[in-house]
Design an enzyme around this catalytic site. Structure first.
Site, short mmCIF file in Angstrom:
data_model
loop_
_atom_site.label_atom_id
_atom_site.label_comp_id
_atom_site.label_asym_id
_atom_site.label_seq_id
_atom_site.Cartn_x
_atom_site.Cartn_y
_atom_site.Cartn_z
N ARG A 24 12.74 -10.97 1.62
CA ARG A 24 13.30 -9.63 1.51
C ARG A 24 14.67 -9.57 2.19
O ARG A 24 14.86 -10.12 3.26
CB ARG A 24 12.33 -8.66 2.19
N ARG A 29 2.45 -10.51 12.81
CA ARG A 29 1.95 -9.20 12.37
C ARG A 29 0.71 -9.35 11.51
O ARG A 29 -0.24 -8.57 11.60
CB ARG A 29 3.04 -8.46 11.58
N ARG A 67 -7.93 1.67 12.48
CA ARG A 67 -7.51 0.28 12.50
C ARG A 67 -8.62 -0.65 12.99
O ARG A 67 -8.51 -1.86 12.88
CB ARG A 67 -6.30 0.08 13.42
N ARG A 125 16.26 -8.52 7.91
CA ARG A 125 15.89 -7.79 9.12
C ARG A 125 15.17 -8.73 10.08
O ARG A 125 14.44 -9.62 9.66
CB ARG A 125 14.94 -6.63 8.76
N LYS A 168 0.83 -1.21 0.00
CA LYS A 168 0.00 0.00 0.00
C LYS A 168 0.86 1.26 0.00
O LYS A 168 0.45 2.28 -0.53
CB LYS A 168 -1.05 -0.02 1.10
#
Ligand code: ZN
Length: 208
Positions: A127, A165, A88, A154, A13
């Site tokens: 990633r 998450r 949210r 990371r 997004k």
């Protein structure tokens, strides 16, 4: 065009928001960035928010809505805005609607960049980031294509963290999506395609 942007972390997004900002000069209102800025500047709402953050508590809805309302007084929002990171939950969405209707600036759309959670897990866990320059690449990059630096993963891109998450997002946001669907504001876009193709679809679906 007044837009609320929805989508899981890693759905892309941010990329779509950046394109809308560039082409239509809509301000991108990220509540996370705004909170950090208000705290740093020591505004009255920033001080209030800081007292909750220092205590390790979530900043209450009314403080964030206060910030958003204040931000929407800015001249640059007259053409519209992209609200990111808030609401949210559906309770926050109801509160936001009330404030926006007081301001006479109702939402035009809740734009959902929709990507299957398994695709996101794949995207995020593959990633890799450059230790030297921060370039974001993939597991296929043995060294940084920009500076030759060492690539690493990371901590928050490991699979358990990513799944956690996504679970948190799913639980809080699923009712929000239903809420906007009920208001006839939901515009859901398949985000599992090339970003340029997704963007073309976003524009078409928003009537831009
Ligand atoms: Zn690099």
């Amino acid at each position: 065009m007044n837009i609320v942007l929805l989508g899981a972390p890693g759905a892309g997004k941010g990329t779509q928001a950046a394109k809308l900002v560039e082409e239509y000069e809509l301000p991108h209102i990220s509540t996370g960035d705004m909170l950090r800025a208000a705290v740093k500047e020591g505004t009255p709402l920033g001080k209030k928010a800081k007292s909750f953050m220092d205590a390790g508590d979530l900043v209450p809805d009314d403080v964030i809505i206060g910030l958003v309302t204040e931000r929407l007084q800015g001249k640059d929002t007259e053409k519209g805005f992209i609200l990111d990171g808030f609401p949210r939950t559906s309770a926050q969405a109801v509160a936001l609607d009330a404030e926006l209707s007081k301001l006479g600036r109702p939402l035009d759309a809740a734009l959902l960049i929709d990507v299957d959670p398994e695709v996101i897990v794949n995207r995020l866990t593959s990633r890799r980031m450059c230790k030297e320059c921060g370039y974001i690449g993939t597991i296929a990059d043995e060294t940084c294509p920009k500076c030759g630096g060492e690539m690493y993963q990371r901590d928050d891109d490991n699979e358990a963290t990513v799944r956690n998450r996504l679970d948190v997002y799913e639980k809080s946001t699923a009712p929000l999506i239903d809420y906007y669907r009920g208001c006839d504001l939901l515009v859901a876009i398949d985000g599992d395609r090339d970003p340029a193709v997704v963007y073309a679809d976003v524009k078409k679906s928003l009537g831009l």
